[in-house]
Each structure stands twice: as C-alpha cells, then as structure tokens.
Design a protein around this motif. Structure first.
Motif, PDB file in Angstrom:
ATOM      1  N   HIS A  39      31.338  94.804 118.360  1.00 58.32           N
ATOM      2  CA  HIS A  39      30.499  93.766 117.771  1.00 58.32           C
ATOM      3  C   HIS A  39      30.873  93.661 116.298  1.00 58.32           C
ATOM      4  N   VAL A  40      30.268  92.724 115.581  1.00 57.07           N
ATOM      5  CA  VAL A  40      30.513  92.603 114.148  1.00 57.07           C
ATOM      6  C   VAL A  40      29.299  93.199 113.439  1.00 57.07           C
ATOM      7  N   PRO A  41      29.429  94.437 112.953  1.00 58.47           N
ATOM      8  CA  PRO A  41      28.289  95.073 112.281  1.00 58.47           C
ATOM      9  C   PRO A  41      27.917  94.316 111.006  1.00 58.47           C
ATOM     10  N   MET A  42      26.631  94.260 110.730  1.00 55.08           N
ATOM     11  CA  MET A  42      26.159  93.576 109.523  1.00 55.08           C
ATOM     12  C   MET A  42      26.780  94.177 108.265  1.00 55.08           C
ATOM     13  N   ALA A  43      27.048  95.484 108.281  1.00 56.95           N
ATOM     14  CA  ALA A  43      27.641  96.149 107.116  1.00 56.95           C
ATOM     15  C   ALA A  43      29.057  95.652 106.831  1.00 56.95           C
ATOM     16  N   ALA A  44      29.702  95.021 107.804  1.00 57.75           N
ATOM     17  CA  ALA A  44      31.055  94.509 107.598  1.00 57.75           C
ATOM     18  C   ALA A  44      31.061  93.211 106.802  1.00 57.75           C
ATOM     19  N   LEU A  45      29.983  92.452 106.872  1.00 57.19           N
ATOM     20  CA  LEU A  45      29.969  91.123 106.265  1.00 57.19           C
ATOM     21  C   LEU A  45      30.208  91.142 104.758  1.00 57.19           C
ATOM     22  N   PRO A  46      29.506  91.987 103.989  1.00 55.04           N
ATOM     23  CA  PRO A  46      29.767  91.973 102.541  1.00 55.04           C
ATOM     24  C   PRO A  46      31.174  92.450 102.191  1.00 55.04           C
ATOM     25  N   VAL A  47      31.724  93.361 102.948  1.00 59.78           N
ATOM     26  CA  VAL A  47      33.080  93.853 102.693  1.00 59.78           C
ATOM     27  C   VAL A  47      34.078  92.718 102.899  1.00 59.78           C
ATOM     28  N   ILE A  48      33.917  91.995 104.000  1.00 68.11           N
ATOM     29  CA  ILE A  48      34.797  90.865 104.291  1.00 68.11           C
ATOM     30  C   ILE A  48      34.627  89.773 103.245  1.00 68.11           C
ATOM     31  N   ALA A  49      33.382  89.450 102.927  1.00 72.78           N
ATOM     32  CA  ALA A  49      33.106  88.390 101.951  1.00 72.78           C
ATOM     33  C   ALA A  49      33.722  88.711 100.598  1.00 72.78           C
ATOM     34  N   ASP A  50      33.541  89.941 100.134  1.00 74.34           N
ATOM     35  CA  ASP A  50      34.083  90.319  98.828  1.00 74.34           C
ATOM     36  C   ASP A  50      35.601  90.201  98.810  1.00 74.34           C
ATOM     37  N   LEU A  52      37.598  88.412 100.711  1.00 73.93           N
ATOM     38  CA  LEU A  52      38.111  87.048 100.908  1.00 73.93           C
ATOM     39  C   LEU A  52      37.566  86.061  99.890  1.00 73.93           C
ATOM     40  N   ASN A  53      36.772  86.575  98.950  1.00 76.39           N
ATOM     41  CA  ASN A  53      36.173  85.721  97.920  1.00 76.39           C
ATOM     42  C   ASN A  53      35.303  84.616  98.532  1.00 76.39           C
ATOM     43  N   LEU A  54      34.533  85.011  99.531  1.00 76.19           N
ATOM     44  CA  LEU A  54      33.577  84.130 100.187  1.00 76.19           C
ATOM     45  C   LEU A  54      32.178  84.676  99.941  1.00 76.19           C
ATOM     46  N   SER A  55      31.181  83.848 100.165  1.00 71.76           N
ATOM     47  CA  SER A  55      29.814  84.358 100.080  1.00 71.76           C
ATOM     48  C   SER A  55      29.466  85.062 101.391  1.00 71.76           C
ATOM     49  N   ARG A  56      28.509  85.946 101.333  1.00 70.63           N
ATOM     50  CA  ARG A  56      28.047  86.612 102.563  1.00 70.63           C
ATOM     51  C   ARG A  56      27.494  85.575 103.531  1.00 70.63           C
ATOM     52  N   ALA A  57      26.865  84.538 102.991  1.00 68.37           N
ATOM     53  CA  ALA A  57      26.307  83.476 103.832  1.00 68.37           C
ATOM     54  C   ALA A  57      27.407  82.743 104.592  1.00 68.37           C
ATOM     55  N   GLU A  58      28.553  82.527 103.945  1.00 71.68           N
ATOM     56  CA  GLU A  58      29.659  81.851 104.631  1.00 71.68           C
ATOM     57  C   GLU A  58      30.171  82.696 105.796  1.00 71.68           C
ATOM     58  N   VAL A  59      30.336  83.988 105.561  1.00 68.29           N
ATOM     59  CA  VAL A  59      30.830  84.868 106.624  1.00 68.29           C
ATOM     60  C   VAL A  59      29.790  84.958 107.743  1.00 68.29           C
ATOM     61  N   HIS A  60      28.529  85.130 107.374  1.00 66.08           N
ATOM     62  CA  HIS A  60      27.458  85.192 108.383  1.00 66.08           C
ATOM     63  C   HIS A  60      27.390  83.887 109.169  1.00 66.08           C
ATOM     64  N   GLY A  61      27.588  82.756 108.488  1.00 69.75           N
ATOM     65  CA  GLY A  61      27.556  81.455 109.160  1.00 69.75           C
ATOM     66  C   GLY A  61      28.620  81.341 110.231  1.00 69.75           C
ATOM     67  N   VAL A  62      29.801  81.871 109.965  1.00 66.91           N
ATOM     68  CA  VAL A  62      30.881  81.829 110.956  1.00 66.91           C
ATOM     69  C   VAL A  62      30.551  82.747 112.137  1.00 66.91           C
TER      70      VAL A  62
END
Length: 157
Positions: A39-50, A52-62
């Motif tokens: 699965h995609v753990p919630m803890a992964a979202l900020p790491v990915i966002a940071d 890729l220079n995206l917001s956490r909301a953008e990653v969560h939205g995808v």
C-alpha cells in the motif's frame, strides 16, 4: 501489519533515488512504493512531496484519485468485480451482491481473516464474456454464481 515510519522513509528514499532523473516520476514512484509495502503508507507522502518539490496535497490527491492505490494493506487475495454497464446487464449486480454477502464485507474492505479484499473495477475489457472478474491479476469471464463460489473457495483456501 504496522509499518515503521523510519523504515518507510528509508525505503521510499531508495525508491526515489532509483527514479531520479525520470520525467513525470510521480506515478511510477507511487507504484514502486505500493509494490514495496503493499500500500502507500501515509508516512511516504511527505518524503515523496519534498523530493519532487510537490505539495503533500498534490501527492495525496494523486493517491486518492487512482483506485489502484491503497492507503491500507490489502488481503492476501484481491477480488475485483467489474461494475461497468456490460457486466451489469449480464448479471454483474447479482454476482456482486452475492460476493459481498458471502464474504461479509463491502467494497474496498478486507475479510476479518485478511484473506480477501473486494474491490470494484470499471471495465476489464472482457465485455463479450460478461460479467468479468479479476482475481489476483487473473482475468475471469462469464462469472455466474457457481463460478463465483468456485473463485471464493479458491481465495479462501
């Protein structure tokens, strides 16, 4: 299964490194994360966002937009039933109702023993053999009550 946040950060970092320089890397990265953890753990979202220079909301939205991404681990087996019009017209609603009743769960849920996750899917491209199902990635056509019972016996074994 609980996932350690430090482990998530380390493994996601490795995945990000492996996808470095790729154009449009978000979807491949999310698929790789889901392959790694189930699965995609919630803890992964900020790491990915940071990274890729995206917001956490953008990653969560995808993650929340695409049905194939899960925020929780799935069961040992995944049963996807087609909910598209062709399958519905050929008895797909009755098959779906029976599956939910026999498993004792609803869409996007996993049986209490962790054996089966039930998910809707909108068209498997098997319209001529409707209703259709996908069992652990294997396409099954002409799913009637008897075939459903057989599939459920298979995934519960």
């Amino acid at each position: 299964m609980q996932v350690d946040e430090a482990d998530v950060c380390a493994r996601v970092g490795d995945i990000l490194d492996a996808h470095g320089g790729m154009e449009g890397p978000l979807l491949p990265i999310l698929h790789a994360v889901q392959d790694a953890f189930g699965h995609v753990p919630m803890a992964a979202l900020p790491v990915i966002a940071d990274r890729l220079n995206l917001s956490r909301a953008e990653v969560h939205g995808v993650v929340s937009f695409y049905h194939d991404f899960r925020s929780q681990p799935h069961g040992r087996h995944v049963l996807k039933l087609c909910r598209a019009e062709a399958c519905q017209s050929m008895g797909g609603d009755q098959v779906a109702d029976r599956a939910r009743a026999l498993l004792g769960i609803d869409w996007h849920q996993t049986t209490p023993d962790g054996a089966v996750t039930l998910e809707p899917v909108f068209c498997l491209g098997l319209c001529a053999c409707a209703p259709a199902a996908l069992v652990d990635g294997r396409v099954v056509g002409r799913v009637d009550q008897a075939r459903l019972d057989s599939l459920l016996d298979e995934v519960r074994a």
